[in-house]
Write a protein that holds these residues in place. Structure first.
Motif, PDB file in Angstrom:
ATOM      1  N   THR A  78      -7.641  -9.360  -6.038  1.00  0.00           N
ATOM      2  CA  THR A  78      -7.430 -10.072  -4.771  1.00  0.00           C
ATOM      3  C   THR A  78      -6.150 -10.899  -4.819  1.00  0.00           C
ATOM      4  N   TYR A  79      -5.945 -11.583  -5.919  1.00  0.00           N
ATOM      5  CA  TYR A  79      -4.768 -12.439  -6.065  1.00  0.00           C
ATOM      6  C   TYR A  79      -3.482 -11.623  -5.998  1.00  0.00           C
ATOM      7  N   ASN A  80      -3.429 -10.510  -6.711  1.00  0.00           N
ATOM      8  CA  ASN A  80      -2.225  -9.686  -6.720  1.00  0.00           C
ATOM      9  C   ASN A  80      -1.929  -9.114  -5.336  1.00  0.00           C
ATOM     10  N   ALA A  81      -2.984  -8.718  -4.615  1.00  0.00           N
ATOM     11  CA  ALA A  81      -2.788  -8.170  -3.271  1.00  0.00           C
ATOM     12  C   ALA A  81      -2.231  -9.236  -2.326  1.00  0.00           C
ATOM     13  N   LEU A  82      -2.798 -10.442  -2.381  1.00  0.00           N
ATOM     14  CA  LEU A  82      -2.323 -11.514  -1.500  1.00  0.00           C
ATOM     15  C   LEU A  82      -0.906 -11.951  -1.870  1.00  0.00           C
ATOM     16  N   LEU A  93       4.274 -17.695  -4.531  1.00  0.00           N
ATOM     17  CA  LEU A  93       3.048 -17.549  -5.307  1.00  0.00           C
ATOM     18  C   LEU A  93       2.035 -18.654  -5.005  1.00  0.00           C
ATOM     19  N   ILE A  94       2.519 -19.824  -4.611  1.00  0.00           N
ATOM     20  CA  ILE A  94       1.619 -20.934  -4.298  1.00  0.00           C
ATOM     21  C   ILE A  94       0.749 -20.593  -3.091  1.00  0.00           C
ATOM     22  N   HIS A  95       1.309 -19.857  -2.143  1.00  0.00           N
ATOM     23  CA  HIS A  95       0.531 -19.443  -0.977  1.00  0.00           C
ATOM     24  C   HIS A  95      -0.573 -18.462  -1.381  1.00  0.00           C
ATOM     25  N   ALA A  96      -0.287 -17.636  -2.386  1.00  0.00           N
ATOM     26  CA  ALA A  96      -1.323 -16.729  -2.897  1.00  0.00           C
ATOM     27  C   ALA A  96      -2.463 -17.531  -3.517  1.00  0.00           C
ATOM     28  N   ASN A  97      -2.128 -18.658  -4.179  1.00  0.00           N
ATOM     29  CA  ASN A  97      -3.176 -19.531  -4.727  1.00  0.00           C
ATOM     30  C   ASN A  97      -4.105 -20.022  -3.616  1.00  0.00           C
ATOM     31  N   ILE A  98      -3.489 -20.518  -2.536  1.00  0.00           N
ATOM     32  CA  ILE A  98      -4.277 -21.089  -1.442  1.00  0.00           C
ATOM     33  C   ILE A  98      -5.067 -20.003  -0.717  1.00  0.00           C
ATOM     34  N   SER A 198      13.788 -25.511  -5.633  1.00  0.00           N
ATOM     35  CA  SER A 198      13.448 -25.313  -7.044  1.00  0.00           C
ATOM     36  C   SER A 198      11.950 -25.415  -7.310  1.00  0.00           C
ATOM     37  N   LEU A 199      11.213 -26.035  -6.393  1.00  0.00           N
ATOM     38  CA  LEU A 199       9.756 -26.142  -6.565  1.00  0.00           C
ATOM     39  C   LEU A 199       9.087 -24.776  -6.496  1.00  0.00           C
ATOM     40  N   GLY A 200       9.723 -23.854  -5.769  1.00  0.00           N
ATOM     41  CA  GLY A 200       9.101 -22.562  -5.493  1.00  0.00           C
ATOM     42  C   GLY A 200       9.283 -21.496  -6.550  1.00  0.00           C
ATOM     43  N   GLY A 201      10.135 -21.721  -7.541  1.00  0.00           N
ATOM     44  CA  GLY A 201      10.312 -20.719  -8.581  1.00  0.00           C
ATOM     45  C   GLY A 201      10.882 -19.421  -8.036  1.00  0.00           C
ATOM     46  N   GLN A 202      10.698 -18.355  -8.811  1.00  0.00           N
ATOM     47  CA  GLN A 202      11.194 -17.036  -8.405  1.00  0.00           C
ATOM     48  C   GLN A 202      10.196 -16.369  -7.466  1.00  0.00           C
ATOM     49  N   ARG A 203      10.748 -15.621  -6.508  1.00  0.00           N
ATOM     50  CA  ARG A 203       9.888 -14.896  -5.575  1.00  0.00           C
ATOM     51  C   ARG A 203      10.144 -13.398  -5.727  1.00  0.00           C
ATOM     52  N   PRO A 204       9.219 -12.678  -6.372  1.00  0.00           N
ATOM     53  CA  PRO A 204       9.421 -11.241  -6.551  1.00  0.00           C
ATOM     54  C   PRO A 204       9.407 -10.514  -5.212  1.00  0.00           C
ATOM     55  N   ASN A 205      10.199  -9.450  -5.131  1.00  0.00           N
ATOM     56  CA  ASN A 205      10.258  -8.641  -3.910  1.00  0.00           C
ATOM     57  C   ASN A 205       9.268  -7.488  -4.014  1.00  0.00           C
ATOM     58  N   TYR A 206       8.465  -7.322  -2.986  1.00  0.00           N
ATOM     59  CA  TYR A 206       7.494  -6.237  -2.934  1.00  0.00           C
ATOM     60  C   TYR A 206       7.871  -5.282  -1.804  1.00  0.00           C
ATOM     61  N   THR A 207       7.709  -4.004  -2.049  1.00  0.00           N
ATOM     62  CA  THR A 207       7.961  -3.015  -1.009  1.00  0.00           C
ATOM     63  C   THR A 207       6.730  -2.898  -0.118  1.00  0.00           C
ATOM     64  N   TRP A 208       6.922  -2.328   1.070  1.00  0.00           N
ATOM     65  CA  TRP A 208       5.790  -2.121   1.965  1.00  0.00           C
ATOM     66  C   TRP A 208       4.756  -1.189   1.348  1.00  0.00           C
ATOM     67  N   GLU A 209       5.234  -0.274   0.546  1.00  0.00           N
ATOM     68  CA  GLU A 209       4.301   0.651  -0.122  1.00  0.00           C
ATOM     69  C   GLU A 209       3.384  -0.111  -1.072  1.00  0.00           C
ATOM     70  N   GLN A 210       3.960  -1.062  -1.819  1.00  0.00           N
ATOM     71  CA  GLN A 210       3.151  -1.861  -2.750  1.00  0.00           C
ATOM     72  C   GLN A 210       2.149  -2.741  -1.996  1.00  0.00           C
ATOM     73  N   LEU A 215      -3.949  -3.391  -0.185  1.00  0.00           N
ATOM     74  CA  LEU A 215      -4.930  -3.754   0.840  1.00  0.00           C
ATOM     75  C   LEU A 215      -6.372  -3.432   0.446  1.00  0.00           C
ATOM     76  N   PRO A 216      -6.650  -2.276  -0.169  1.00  0.00           N
ATOM     77  CA  PRO A 216      -8.045  -1.998  -0.555  1.00  0.00           C
ATOM     78  C   PRO A 216      -8.647  -3.041  -1.490  1.00  0.00           C
ATOM     79  N   ASP A 217      -7.790  -3.758  -2.234  1.00  0.00           N
ATOM     80  CA  ASP A 217      -8.308  -4.779  -3.149  1.00  0.00           C
ATOM     81  C   ASP A 217      -8.816  -6.016  -2.409  1.00  0.00           C
ATOM     82  N   LEU A 218      -8.443  -6.138  -1.129  1.00  0.00           N
ATOM     83  CA  LEU A 218      -8.946  -7.257  -0.334  1.00  0.00           C
ATOM     84  C   LEU A 218     -10.281  -6.945   0.326  1.00  0.00           C
ATOM     85  N   LEU A 219     -10.611  -5.674   0.397  1.00  0.00           N
ATOM     86  CA  LEU A 219     -11.801  -5.263   1.137  1.00  0.00           C
ATOM     87  C   LEU A 219     -13.113  -5.796   0.551  1.00  0.00           C
TER      88      LEU A 219
END
Length: 426
Positions: A78-82, A93-98, A198-210, A215-219
């Motif tokens: 769930t965390y990785n999907a969000l 990543l902080i938004h994924a935590n919330i 600087s509080l936000g750290g690095q933000r990895p880029n995800y493709t639409w395919e990823q 999405l199925p992991d959120l189901l």
């Protein structure tokens, strides 16, 4: 008697005695020194009546549901999907935590379990990507508090039981404020990270395919939440039956993830027994203390004391809010709630406020107690998972979210419809 009760409560708390035992000891002391009748001869009946309720059976089921999800690997997926969907926002990543805390709050009903689960999954990634440790851990601690607001909530079940209020209506009342609080948490993170990137750290880029692949992991979590809520409000099942159904679905999810083992089930059941025992001890202690307070007229004395201040309905309400904020520094959340409900709720009703609305307001104040020292449980949970750094970092990181909770308290007072619109409409 009021002075004796207050002094006795804080003295026993300082002695680190379990709160459930404290309330029973206080009841015995009040009976011994102030009652002309042997109140404790009715102790057996009070204990039996406080625990002989089908409603309370929902508590171990919801606890078990959360335990199974924590140990089945659902949290990581769930965390990785969000994260793939929210990483573009300032603070990624902080938004994924919330968001993960919000979803797990909608299934486990426990703030501590939610905070521990998200902290375990998120902390390694936050360290790797260089996020500010204070804001990152503070967001996890604050996000975990949503577990007692967003339905199904164990605390709302206990509140409904103690105040004889409809639990389905309480669940509905907590839904909109819970989601709004999560959005406000995300808004403050965005504001802070725009102000200081600087509080936000690095933000990895995800493709639409990823993103679409995740999405199925959120189901599973969304399906569980939908099952629980729909069965309750469609009249198909009571909250207790819905909780049992949720446990069955959680086991199916764990089986599909191939994580059902004897060790996992043993750990889940042990955790459920420990948590449920703690909750029931507190509930029984609250019932016994309420019996003594009512019999001796202390509840009425407190009501007359507050009414005698001449502050009016909203002035008295603000005094009650301040009392909860102060007590939240020193008393564990569930204990604070059940110890004060028998005294405060009759006062709230006499002032003309709605019990359901006040239940949600109280939950926000209880949430605040989870992330304020020295007894903020979520702070200790996150720090224990983190296993390094200073406790002060977590406390400092949680401070912006405490301020957001105060804003939420103000919004609920100014706009009661935030809590009452859904239960009054559906």
């Amino acid at each position: 008697m009021i002075l004796f009760t207050t002094t006795g409560l804080f003295t026993l708390l300082l002695a680190s005695i379990p709160v459930g035992i404290i309330m029973i000891l206080l009841s015995i002391a009040l009976d011994t020194f102030f009652s002309p009748f042997p109140l404790m001869r009715g102790l057996g009946q009070v204990v039996w009546s406080s625990s002989n309720s089908g409603t309370l059976i929902a508590i171990p089921f919801f606890v078990l549901l959360g335990e199974i999800l924590v140990r089945s690997g659902v949290a990581n997926r769930t965390y990785n999907a969000l994260n793939s969907w929210l990483s573009w926002l300032p603070g990624g990543l902080i938004h994924a935590n919330i968001a993960t805390s919000t979803l797990f709050s909608a299934t486990s009903g426990s703030s501590v379990a939610t905070a521990a689960t998200v902290a375990t999954v998120a902390t390694p990634q936050g360290d790797r990507l260089g996020y500010d440790p204070r804001l990152f851990t503070g967001a996890i601690a604050a996000g975990g508090t949503l577990g007692i607001m967003i339905p199904p909530s164990i605390n709302l079940i206990v509140y409904g039981f103690l105040t004889e209020t409809s639990i389905p209506r309480l669940f509905l009342a907590g839904l909109l404020p819970g989601v709004l609080l999560a959005l406000l948490f995300m808004a403050i993170v965005i504001a802070l990270c725009v102000w200081k990137p600087s509080l936000g750290g690095q933000r990895p880029n995800y493709t639409w395919e990823q993103r679409l692949r995740g999405l199925p992991d959120l189901l599973p979590v969304l399906g569980l939440f939908t099952t629980i809520i729909v069965t309750i409000y469609a009249g198909i099942a009571t909250p207790t039956e819905s909780a049992a159904l949720g446990v069955v679905f959680a086991l199916i999810i764990a089986a599909l993830n191939q994580t059902v083992t004897f060790s996992m089930l043993n750990s889940a059941l042990r955790g459920t027994v420990k948590t449920t025992s703690m909750i029931m001890l507190v509930v029984i202690g609250a019932y016994v203390l309420n019996f003594a307070l009512t019999a001796l007229g202390i509840s009425r004395q407190l009501q007359q004391l507050l009414e005698g201040l001449g502050l009016g309905a909203y002035g008295t309400l603000l005094v009650i809010v301040l009392i909860y904020i102060v007590l939240g520094f020193f008393i564990e959340t569930l204990s604070l709630m059940v110890a004060t409900i028998p005294i405060v709720v009759p006062i709230i009703e006499s002032l003309g406020f709605d019990k359901i609305w006040f239940g949600i307001l109280m939950i926000v104040l209880i949430e605040m107690a989870l992330i304020t020292p020295p007894v903020g449980l979520n702070l200790y949970v996150v720090q224990s998972v983190r296993k390094r750094g200073k406790m002060s970092d977590v406390i400092a990181g949680a401070l912006p979210f405490v301020l957001i909770m105060l804003v939420m308290v103000g919004l609920l007072i100014l706009i009661p419809g935030l809590a009452l619109w859904l239960p009054d409409t559906l």
